[in-house]
Design an enzyme around this catalytic site. Structure first.
Site, PDB file in Angstrom:
ATOM      1  N   ASN B 250       5.531  47.097  -6.256  1.00  0.00           N
ATOM      2  CA  ASN B 250       5.332  46.946  -7.517  1.00  0.00           C
ATOM      3  C   ASN B 250       6.405  45.713  -8.002  1.00  0.00           C
ATOM      4  O   ASN B 250       5.901  45.819  -9.285  1.00  0.00           O
ATOM      5  CB  ASN B 250       5.253  48.423  -7.941  1.00  0.00           C
ATOM      6  N   CYS B 338       4.675  58.068 -12.540  1.00  0.00           N
ATOM      7  CA  CYS B 338       3.969  57.249 -11.129  1.00  0.00           C
ATOM      8  C   CYS B 338       3.837  56.321 -11.557  1.00  0.00           C
ATOM      9  O   CYS B 338       4.553  55.343 -11.430  1.00  0.00           O
ATOM     10  CB  CYS B 338       2.875  58.124 -10.792  1.00  0.00           C
ATOM     11  N   ASP B 343      -3.148  59.701 -12.482  1.00  0.00           N
ATOM     12  CA  ASP B 343      -2.484  61.272 -11.408  1.00  0.00           C
ATOM     13  C   ASP B 343      -1.877  62.422 -11.347  1.00  0.00           C
ATOM     14  O   ASP B 343      -1.648  62.579 -11.603  1.00  0.00           O
ATOM     15  CB  ASP B 343      -3.485  60.027 -10.123  1.00  0.00           C
TER      16      ASP B 343
END
Lengths: 624, 636
Positions: B250, B338, B343
């Site tokens: 990421n 996260c 989620d």
């Protein structure tokens, strides 16, 4: 006693397999019958008693800085890791345990030295608790078609069978003798269970010595007679519990299986349960998986899969379900055999009867079942459990599998068994413990030669005395479903790893709250309340009044009261604790202090130690 | 209605997946909301109701001699296999269902047309039943360290968060705004749970936009503020619930994770829960295993292992346990994120809260937990559950996993939960059913725009009304204030038959322990009442004896025998009677309870009685219809 060099070692560390890294310090005592570990650290020292007979493997691991590690694997799946500071001590203990855990002759077994405080009369009565003649007459045998034969009276025809055997009336002695000569180890077809409702019988024997083409008229006659003994069916099943390949291989050795063409009206079927060596290997793999530290979910599942253990359990249950269906629904008689007819045959016959007959699902009945199908028909307990130092290739968890199958049935039918899991674990422990004479030796004849009934005690009377510990609170003999043939579902989804068996002693991975105990105390409370209500009512009547009951009109009201009463209940429990004869609720909310939780659970769940402590304290002290 | 071409098809066969029994013959009805199969073979009208919103996939299998097979997979793991005689009918039903099961607009969802007989006022009250502000007050917030902020009042800063958020008092508005600009989707750190006992907090946010080296002073201040709001601990744990590799990847996209060097006094930790795509595939594989017709033991275990499902469940559980340990044992505050923080973060935060706080283990508290962590903080229910026809890549069983974690906890701590498995299954069903407004949309803002509270009903009062069904008879309120410490050894995770094979009745245990426990519990309550009652009578009150019963005769002759008979029949034919039995049980429930009340006192072995009662309900328990049937009776 001559094997014990160092009876006491201090400053021994006990490691926990799964829990925290904290280790406990304690003292190790070696007695003639037990290895005892006693904690020194806490106020309330825990004791661990390990019977020498339970020890399967002792291992000395490589020396570390803290001391010499000693790993002990037990037959009841306990795994224990000690660290002994001095190597010399460790070596002594190791050598002593090696000797003590593998007795050479039967006389060295614990059963011959075990003397609880009981009179001779009580001991004798203990052996009379179970009478197989009574059991057969319960089934309705002898009757017009089946009779007792004395052909094996002095073990002349088959030395691994009992003396009392039941065969169809129509078979004469020569036929029996002839048939037995055509069967491996002389184990000819005889009655195992008679299903009265349909007149169908479960019979058992060993494989025929048929080779590729040998025939035996007497044997054919024998099967014909069994088939004819059942008026409701014109054919009978012959169930070979082996995989087809194994059975075919046996033909080369002059053994094999029945040829459908030679026997009239039989339907032959293989059910494919693997042999004792495969089972031994499989259990070995399960234990390896269990012992792995920091196991991942994937490793666990793939390990469980590659061990094949649950596959074998499923195969045994499948066979038993098939048997029960043939007998219970088709009303056909079934003859079951494997190679020698004392391992797989025993598993399948006993499980089949258990599915058919509710009696075997009671505490007493389960004993009878084991006595009948396992002990009397010569399941080789001594060999299979490795009671003596002998051929390790003969050891196999055949009985363990049977017990596990029963457990799976309890899981599927929690309300039809009088006993709980604890009973199974207790029996399983004693099969290996050799504390009682029942399972010593390989067959009835051997036990008679050893004079077991005069020299040892029987497990059954001991279990009956403690039966309150094994009761299943959900069982109710008045339920109609209790009396039916049970049909287990054997889809793969229904099989699971039996944690309480294979991790029985790893308390840290058990659920912290025991459902069973809660339910037990709940039903106990209900009984108390009922009694109380009755007494109160009696009093009121004595006072000259009529009792009245308030009827709640709104069910809604009842529901909303539930939570209140739950709270009230707790209060009541606390009050009750003082009343004698009541089982106080044991709240196992071990979340705060797991160790405490274990301690709480211990009295009811761990079987070996407490019972032994109670019974053998005298003995152990003496031998120290 | 315009999508329904053939509303009724006769001579349809329903195949049973596991038992080799003959398929049942019946009639298929297609309504605006349900697909209904009514058996014609037995005298008892057994019905199977499938909500259109529950349908996840439809398959027309190749034509056979018997007819045209239609395979329906549902989101609640029901698999229905119909065989329709004429291909034309099958095609009609197929294309209707295809359209009906994938609504395009929110307006088409069932919730907007569902209309139970309820007053408008009751509906409004229903929505007010759960109040997040009260929940924070229960935790002890606001207090000296934490306050409510109105910075997101009009969803200006973060449109996926709720409007009322709690932050450290020390954090000023500019700090919050600055921090939110440095966080993915503007989801800055906010309070999720406050542990009163030691002032430690669980906070949640999304990943920082740190890339390889970007810093943000406000964000660092924000974390510092969280740290100083907990005087008992010098460090804050920052838990990144992703696997390290994902987090590092990421960074290339300008996102990433906190650099320990830039933030003072944080302890950074990855916990390695996989992303929604991995989870979706894992469930897919698990369901394939469930569908095997006669799996061998090896097939089953290998399949279970390959799916990785239990591994993921364990990972979530491990993470939840890690956080609860940090809070309860180390007194440390924890910040969880996260990628987007809606989620894995939700799973882990809510699980940790449940481990720490016994309130969330009650029926009401569990609703509050879901409302607080999942609904208000913007778990994207509509996308994850595929409420509308949209990107299938966004669908993922995140909530299912959470529910399964709870089930595993219930297995380990059977006395710590006020509710039972049925409650979990019921909630899980309604996530997909869209019958109630609670789970519609992806965020609070979206729900406000849809005017959910004005136009639909809330699930929670509906559940509370039926709460007696969801009670766990073993629940011990005395176990309050304990932090649960689950054991997460792999031995403790197993396949949840009750969820994934729920509708395959042949596979369910034939005897339910839960039912017998509930009966025993009820009996106990009644006995206690009787004792109490009798005790009160002992002091002389002869005048009030208006309910004088000659108990023994009434009991043993009238009440007991028919009960026993019932249950015998029942057992012989457990499948056929399910439906009828259920209706009976529901309607006769109150009567029966009275009977029991009468009888419990004098019954020789009163357990017989309640046991046979249980048997009646036993089959009804496993019966799938009862979920849908109640609301729909009204509609008809």
């Amino acid at each position: 006693m001559e094997h014990i060099r160092t009876p006491k070692v201090e400053q021994v560390k006990l490691l926990d397999r799964f829990g925290s890294n904290k280790s406990v310090i304690g003292t190790l005592y070696l007695t003639a019958t037990h290895l005892i570990y006693r904690e020194v650290t806490t106020v309330n020292p825990k004791e661990i008693w390990i019977m020498h007979h339970h020890i399967a493997v002792v291992e000395k691991l490589p020396l570390t800085t803290v001391g010499c590690p000693l790993a002990i694997r037990c037959k009841d799946f306990r795994v224990i890791h000690f660290i002994i500071p001095r190597e010399r001590d460790c070596h002594d203990i190791y050598n002593s345990l090696l000797k003590l855990s593998c007795p050479v002759k039967y006389d060295d077994l614990y059963a011959f030295a075990f003397h609880p405080k009981k009179t001779e009369y009580e001991r004798e009565m203990g052996w009379k608790v179970i009478n197989l003649t009574d059991e057969y007459s319960r089934m309705g045998i002898p009757n017009a078609i089946w009779q007792l034969t004395d052909v094996n009276r002095s073990y002349k025809i088959c030395d691994t069978y009992p003396t009392h055997l039941y065969v169809p009336k129509s078979v004469s002695k020569p036929i029996i003798v002839g048939s037995s000569k055509f069967r491996s180890k002389g184990r000819f077809p005889t009655l195992s269970y008679f299903y009265q409702q349909k007149q169908a019988a479960i019979c058992r024997c060993s494989q025929p010595l048929s080779g590729f083409s040998a025939r035996c008229l007497e044997d054919e006659h024998m099967l014909q007679a069994i088939s004819k003994a059942n008026p409701n069916s014109h054919f009978m099943y012959v169930m070979d519990t082996r995989p087809k390949l194994n059975a075919m291989a046996n033909r080369a050795a002059g053994k094999g299986y029945e040829n459908e063409d030679n026997y009239s009206n039989i339907r032959f079927q293989f059910v494919g349960i693997e042999n004792i060596h495969v089972m031994r290997g499989s259990l070995q793999k399960v234990s390896e998986v269990c012992g792995t530290k920091a196991l991942t979910s994937n490793d666990f599942l793939s390990g469980l899969e590659s061990s094949g253990w649950l596959r074998h359990i499923k195969a045994v249950l499948d066979a038993a379900a098939l048997l029960a269906k043939a007998v219970g629904y088709d009303g056909a008689s079934v003859l079951v055999h494997c190679s020698d007819g004392w391992d797989r045959t025993t598993q399948v016959c006993s499980l089949g009867s258990l599915l058919l007959d509710p009696y075997y699902r009671t505490i007493k009945g389960f004993m009878v079942l084991i006595e009948k199908d396992w002990i009397s028909f010569g399941h080789k307990f001594a060999d299979r459990c490795g009671q003596l130092d002998g051929d390790t290739k003969e050891v196999s968890p055949v009985f363990t599998q049977f017990i596990e199958c029963v457990w799976h049935l309890i899981e599927q039918f929690p309300r039809v068994f009088e006993f709980s899991e604890a009973y199974l674990l207790e029996i399983h422990g004693h099969v290996n413990s050799c504390q009682f004479g029942n399972f010593v030796g390989n067959c009835q004849k051997e036990r008679e030669d050893m004079n077991i009934k005069n020299k040892t005690h029987s497990l059954w009377s001991f279990l009956l005395e403690n039966q309150h510990k094994y009761l299943n609170p959900l069982y109710d003999p008045n339920l109609p479903c209790v009396h039916e043939v049970i049909e287990p579902n054997t889809v793969a989804f229904n099989f699971k790893f039996w944690r309480s068996m294979y991790h029985q002693f790893d308390k840290t991975i058990h659920p912290r709250q025991s459902q069973l105990e809660l339910v037990l105390s709940l039903s106990e409370q209900n009984k108390q309340l009922e009694i109380e209500a009755k007494q109160l009512e009696k009093k009121i009547i004595e006072l000259g009044e009529k009792p009245r009951t308030v009827i709640k009109k709104e069910s809604f009201h009842l529901v909303s009261r539930l939570s209140q009463t739950l709270k009230a209940t707790d209060k009541m429990c606390k009050e009750r604790q003082s009343t004698p004869g009541t089982n106080p609720i044991r709240t196992v909310e071990g979340s705060n202090i797991p160790e405490d939780g274990c301690k709480d659970l211990k009295p009811s769940f761990s079987k070996a130690e407490p019972t032994l402590v109670n019974l053998e304290l005298g003995m152990a002290k003496m031998t120290c | 209605m315009e999508h329904i071409i053939t509303p009724k098809v006769e001579y349809v066969k329903l195949l049973d997946r596991f038992t080799s029994k003959k398929p049942t013959l019946g009639t298929l009805y297609l309504t605006a909301t349900h697909l209904i199969f009514v058996e014609s073979s037995s005298e008892i009208r057994k019905e199977t109701w499938i909500l259109h919103h529950h349908i996840s996939t439809l398959e027309k299998l190749p034509l056979t001699s018997a007819g045209c097979p239609l395979l329906i997979h549902c989101k609640n793991f029901r698999v229905a296999h119909f065989v329709i005689t004429r291909e034309r009918d099958c095609h009609d039903v197929y294309s209707s269902l295809l359209r009906l099961s994938q609504p395009v607009d929110y307006e088409e969802l069932y919730a907007f047309s569902y209309n139970p007989k309820q007053k408008e006022m009751d509906r409004g009250i229903g929505w007010k039943m759960i109040n997040i502000r009260e929940e924070f007050q229960r935790m002890g917030v606001p207090n000296v360290h934490w306050e409510q902020t109105d910075v997101n009042e009009n969803y200006e800063i973060c449109n996926t968060y709720s409007s009322s958020l709690y932050v450290p008092r020390e954090a000023t508005k500019p700090t919050i705004v600055g921090s939110s600009k440095f966080r993915s989707k503007g989801r800055f750190p906010v309070l999720s749970y406050f542990f009163k006992a030691n002032n430690a907090a669980i906070c949640r946010c999304s990943q920082p936009l740190s890339g390889f080296s970007t810093r943000c002073v406000e964000d660092e201040q924000m974390l510092q503020a969280i740290n100083s709001s907990n005087p008992d601990s010098s460090v804050v744990y920052v838990v990144d619930t992703r696997p390290k590799l994902n987090a590092m990847a990421n960074r290339a996209a300008g996102k990433g994770y906190e650099n320990e060097d830039n933030y003072s006094n944080i302890r950074f930790q990855f916990v390695g829960i996989e992303n929604i795509h991995v989870m979706r595939n894992s469930l897919q594989k698990l369901l394939e295993v469930c569908e095997l017709k006669t799996p061998s033991m090896s097939d089953f275990l290998t399949g279970l292992e390959n799916s990785g499902w239990l591994r993921h469940i364990k990972a979530v559980m491990d993470a939840g346990f890690f956080i609860s340990k940090a809070v309860a044992e180390e007194n440390a505050s924890v910040l969880v994120h996260c990628s987007d923080g809606w989620d894995r973060t939700v799973q882990v935060c809510s699980l940790a809260g449940l481990l720490l706080d016994s309130y969330y283990r009650t029926i009401k508290g569990f609703m509050v937990l879901i409302e607080k962590e999942w609904i208000s903080m913007g778990h994207k229910f509509s996308q994850r559950c595929g409420h509308r026809d949209s990107d299938p890549k966004e669908v993922s069983p995140v909530f299912t996993q959470f529910i399964e974690c709870i089930w595993h906890l219930m297995e380990q701590f059977p006395c710590s939960f006020e509710f039972n498995e049925t409650y979990l299954l019921e909630i899980h069903d309604h996530i997909y059913s869209c019958q109630f407004g609670n789970f519609i949309g992806n965020s609070q803002k979206e729900r406000q725009e849809l005017k959910i509270q004005e136009r639909t009903h809330s699930l929670w009062p509906f559940l509370l009304e039926k709460q007696y069904q969801y009670r766990n008879p073993l629940y011990k309120p005395s176990a309050i204030n304990t932090v649960l410490k689950p054991n997460t050894a792999p031995f403790n995770f197993r396949f949840w038959c009750g969820m994934y094979n729920r509708f395959d009745r042949g596979m369910q245990p034939k005897q339910s322990v839960l039912e017998s426990l509930q009966a025993a519990m009820k009996q106990k309550t009644e006995l206690e009442e009787t004792v109490e009652d009798l005790n009160q009578q002992k002091p002389l009150h002869p005048d009030e004896s208006h309910f004088t019963l000659n108990l023994p005769s009434k009991l043993s002759n009238e009440e007991h025998s028919p009960q026993t008979q019932d249950s015998t029949e029942e057992h012989k034919n457990p499948l056929a009677n399910g439906m009828e039995e259920l209706v009976e049980t529901i309607s006769d429930g109150s009567e029966e309870m009275e009977n029991v009340l009468d009888s419990s006192l004098m019954h020789q072995s009163a357990s017989n009685h309640s046991d046979s009662l249980t048997l009646n309900k036993l089959n009804a328990q496993g019966d799938e219809e009862h979920l849908e049937i109640c609301p729909n009776k009204d509609e008809k």
